[in-house]
Scaffold this motif. Structure first.
Motif, PDB file in Angstrom:
ATOM      1  N   PRO A  77      77.356 -18.988  12.247  1.00  0.00           N
ATOM      2  CA  PRO A  77      77.775 -20.389  12.427  1.00  0.00           C
ATOM      3  C   PRO A  77      76.833 -21.179  13.329  1.00  0.00           C
ATOM      4  CG  PRO A  77      79.657 -18.916  12.631  1.00  0.00           C
ATOM      5  CD  PRO A  77      78.435 -18.054  12.619  1.00  0.00           C
ATOM      6  N   ILE A  78      76.250 -20.504  14.317  1.00  0.00           N
ATOM      7  CA  ILE A  78      75.294 -21.171  15.202  1.00  0.00           C
ATOM      8  C   ILE A  78      74.040 -21.555  14.423  1.00  0.00           C
ATOM      9  CG2 ILE A  78      73.811 -20.821  17.215  1.00  0.00           C
ATOM     10  CD1 ILE A  78      76.057 -19.018  18.326  1.00  0.00           C
ATOM     11  N   LEU A  79      73.600 -20.656  13.530  1.00  0.00           N
ATOM     12  CA  LEU A  79      72.458 -20.975  12.684  1.00  0.00           C
ATOM     13  C   LEU A  79      72.741 -22.194  11.812  1.00  0.00           C
ATOM     14  CD1 LEU A  79      71.346 -17.410  11.497  1.00  0.00           C
ATOM     15  CD2 LEU A  79      70.176 -18.899  13.133  1.00  0.00           C
ATOM     16  N   LEU A  80      73.975 -22.300  11.333  1.00  0.00           N
ATOM     17  CA  LEU A  80      74.337 -23.449  10.506  1.00  0.00           C
ATOM     18  C   LEU A  80      74.258 -24.749  11.306  1.00  0.00           C
ATOM     19  CD1 LEU A  80      77.391 -21.946   8.579  1.00  0.00           C
ATOM     20  CD2 LEU A  80      75.065 -22.290   7.718  1.00  0.00           C
ATOM     21  N   VAL A  81      74.704 -24.706  12.571  1.00  0.00           N
ATOM     22  CA  VAL A  81      74.590 -25.889  13.435  1.00  0.00           C
ATOM     23  C   VAL A  81      73.120 -26.220  13.674  1.00  0.00           C
ATOM     24  CG1 VAL A  81      75.069 -26.792  15.742  1.00  0.00           C
ATOM     25  CG2 VAL A  81      76.809 -25.457  14.547  1.00  0.00           C
ATOM     26  N   MET A  82      72.299 -25.189  13.924  1.00  0.00           N
ATOM     27  CA  MET A  82      70.867 -25.405  14.125  1.00  0.00           C
ATOM     28  C   MET A  82      70.216 -25.974  12.874  1.00  0.00           C
ATOM     29  SD  MET A  82      69.742 -21.997  16.215  1.00  0.00           S
ATOM     30  CE  MET A  82      70.286 -21.701  17.896  1.00  0.00           C
ATOM     31  N   ASP A  83      70.675 -25.519  11.719  1.00  0.00           N
ATOM     32  CA  ASP A  83      70.120 -26.041  10.467  1.00  0.00           C
ATOM     33  C   ASP A  83      70.355 -27.544  10.350  1.00  0.00           C
ATOM     34  OD1 ASP A  83      69.122 -23.612   9.575  1.00  0.00           O
ATOM     35  OD2 ASP A  83      70.987 -23.069   8.540  1.00  0.00           O
ATOM     36  N   LEU A 230      79.281 -21.359  21.994  1.00  0.00           N
ATOM     37  CA  LEU A 230      77.824 -21.436  22.056  1.00  0.00           C
ATOM     38  C   LEU A 230      77.244 -22.596  21.251  1.00  0.00           C
ATOM     39  CD1 LEU A 230      77.102 -17.623  21.593  1.00  0.00           C
ATOM     40  CD2 LEU A 230      76.890 -18.924  23.729  1.00  0.00           C
ATOM     41  N   ALA A 231      78.034 -23.172  20.354  1.00  0.00           N
ATOM     42  CA  ALA A 231      77.528 -24.181  19.418  1.00  0.00           C
ATOM     43  C   ALA A 231      76.839 -25.371  20.080  1.00  0.00           C
ATOM     44  CB  ALA A 231      78.657 -24.661  18.509  1.00  0.00           C
ATOM     45  N   PRO A 232      77.358 -25.905  21.213  1.00  0.00           N
ATOM     46  CA  PRO A 232      76.668 -27.071  21.809  1.00  0.00           C
ATOM     47  C   PRO A 232      75.204 -26.818  22.143  1.00  0.00           C
ATOM     48  CG  PRO A 232      78.859 -26.844  22.748  1.00  0.00           C
ATOM     49  CD  PRO A 232      78.627 -25.613  21.911  1.00  0.00           C
ATOM     50  N   LEU A 233      74.862 -25.564  22.485  1.00  0.00           N
ATOM     51  CA  LEU A 233      73.465 -25.253  22.807  1.00  0.00           C
ATOM     52  C   LEU A 233      72.583 -25.279  21.563  1.00  0.00           C
ATOM     53  CD1 LEU A 233      73.921 -22.195  25.203  1.00  0.00           C
ATOM     54  CD2 LEU A 233      73.090 -24.461  25.833  1.00  0.00           C
ATOM     55  N   ALA A 234      73.204 -25.144  20.400  1.00  0.00           N
ATOM     56  CA  ALA A 234      72.443 -24.991  19.164  1.00  0.00           C
ATOM     57  C   ALA A 234      71.720 -26.267  18.759  1.00  0.00           C
ATOM     58  CB  ALA A 234      73.373 -24.534  18.035  1.00  0.00           C
ATOM     59  N   PHE A 235      72.110 -27.414  19.297  1.00  0.00           N
ATOM     60  CA  PHE A 235      71.470 -28.668  18.924  1.00  0.00           C
ATOM     61  C   PHE A 235      70.163 -28.897  19.677  1.00  0.00           C
ATOM     62  CE2 PHE A 235      75.658 -29.889  17.227  1.00  0.00           C
ATOM     63  CZ  PHE A 235      75.254 -30.434  16.021  1.00  0.00           C
ATOM     64  N   ALA A 236      70.136 -28.569  20.960  1.00  0.00           N
ATOM     65  CA  ALA A 236      69.005 -28.956  21.805  1.00  0.00           C
ATOM     66  C   ALA A 236      67.731 -28.175  21.501  1.00  0.00           C
ATOM     67  CB  ALA A 236      69.380 -28.788  23.276  1.00  0.00           C
ATOM     68  N   ALA A 237      67.842 -26.848  21.340  1.00  0.00           N
ATOM     69  CA  ALA A 237      66.649 -26.016  21.200  1.00  0.00           C
ATOM     70  C   ALA A 237      65.807 -26.346  19.970  1.00  0.00           C
ATOM     71  CB  ALA A 237      67.044 -24.539  21.204  1.00  0.00           C
ATOM     72  N   PRO A 238      66.390 -26.566  18.776  1.00  0.00           N
ATOM     73  CA  PRO A 238      65.542 -26.939  17.630  1.00  0.00           C
ATOM     74  C   PRO A 238      64.752 -28.225  17.856  1.00  0.00           C
ATOM     75  CG  PRO A 238      67.701 -26.245  16.863  1.00  0.00           C
ATOM     76  CD  PRO A 238      67.795 -26.368  18.354  1.00  0.00           C
ATOM     77  N   PHE A 239      65.353 -29.214  18.533  1.00  0.00           N
ATOM     78  CA  PHE A 239      64.635 -30.451  18.815  1.00  0.00           C
ATOM     79  C   PHE A 239      63.445 -30.188  19.749  1.00  0.00           C
ATOM     80  CE2 PHE A 239      68.828 -32.450  17.770  1.00  0.00           C
ATOM     81  CZ  PHE A 239      68.376 -33.171  16.672  1.00  0.00           C
ATOM     82  N   ALA A 240      63.649 -29.279  20.723  1.00  0.00           N
ATOM     83  CA  ALA A 240      62.559 -28.944  21.637  1.00  0.00           C
ATOM     84  C   ALA A 240      61.416 -28.258  20.898  1.00  0.00           C
ATOM     85  CB  ALA A 240      63.080 -28.043  22.757  1.00  0.00           C
ATOM     86  N   GLY A 241      61.759 -27.305  20.011  1.00  0.00           N
ATOM     87  CA  GLY A 241      60.730 -26.627  19.238  1.00  0.00           C
ATOM     88  C   GLY A 241      59.978 -27.586  18.336  1.00  0.00           C
TER      89      GLY A 241
END
Length: 277
Positions: A77-83, A230-241
């Protein structure tokens, strides 16, 4: 008959109670956050475009405090949020031909993974995928500067083969990156096109994995609650990368990504060998 029903109800209540108690213990355990938070950040940076090596550390980190299957179920589910975050970040950048050639094979790979999930171990898959990734990078190095700079044309048979492997390994071990990269990197696409295309490919693959994961009972209350925390963290890291990748020139991006593939391969080989012996 009534006695049997009473016993069954009692066992069901006890099972639910124990699961609820385990969920409470997991979310109250500081070691869960000590491993899961870095795991989500590393996977998110990888999803943002910084290669697969960091992403491959996510599930292994979480397995320090929980079984591998549970770690994979929490991560999906975290991967889905990151997607979702990555799709927004790389919107407008993609190669339709790559997706057209690779998505059918990816779907076939998921189906094979679902059918073979009971007979194929994660360690076997990691060892095979890791060895392929290492050999792929070594071939890239031995090709010389002229060979590395020349872009290869699309090949439907190769795309279908490697995408099938990517779908299969993504399903059974969350390790679909290296097979995808083996086909896509030699195309020498613009880094933004490469990342945008891979984001769409794996967003679809991850979404399709939900159906068999749900059918196998991997989305219980414990795992979904942990994913939600953990889901809220999943948004920030992809934007940083993505922010970093957008500022990388192709002559820097491609050597960096090949290095990440090589490190990913070594990590997968190590994990596979360490668990098998």
């Amino acid at each position: 008959m009534k006695t049997c029903l009473a016993i069954g109800a009692a066992e069901g209540y006890e099972s639910a109670f124990l699961k609820s108690l385990f969920m409470h213990d997991l979310l109250a355990n500081p070691w869960f956050y000590a491993t899961a938070i870095p795991a989500v950040i590393l996977v998110g940076l990888s999803k943002g475009g910084l290669g697969g090596a960091m992403g491959q550390l996510g599930v292994p980190l979480m397995t320090l405090v929980m079984p591998p299957l549970q770690a994979a179920a929490i991560m999906l589910p975290i991967l889905l949020v990151m997607d979702v975050a990555s799709l927004w970040t790389w919107r407008g950048y993609h190669d339709a031909k790559t997706l057209r050639y690779m998505l059918p094979g990816g779907m076939i790979g998921i189906a094979i993974g679902w059918l073979m999930s009971e007979s194929v171990t994660d360690d076997m898959v990691k060892l095979i995928v890791g060895a392929i990734a290492v050999l792929f990078v070594l071939r890239y190095i031995l090709a010389g500067a002229a060979g590395r700079a020349k872009a290869k044309p699309h090949n439907f048979a190769a795309a279908t083969g490697w995408s099938t492997v990517a779908g299969f390994t993504s399903y059974v071990a969350h390790a679909g990156g290296p097979p995808y990269q083996i086909y896509a990197l030699p195309l020498r696409q613009d880094p933004k096109i490469y990342n945008g295309t891979s984001v769409i490919f794996f967003a679809i693959i991850n979404a399709l994995k939900v159906i068999p994961y749900f059918a196998q009972g991997q989305f219980d209350a414990t795992n979904l609650s942990a994913s939600g925390v953990l889901a809220p963290l999943a948004f920030a890291a992809p934007f940083a990368g993505a922010w970093i990748v957008r500022r990388m020139k192709p002559e820097v991006f491609y050597p960096f990504i090949y290095a990440m593939v090589f490190l990913t391969g070594l990590k997968l080989v190590y994990d596979g060998v360490a668990k098998m012996f």
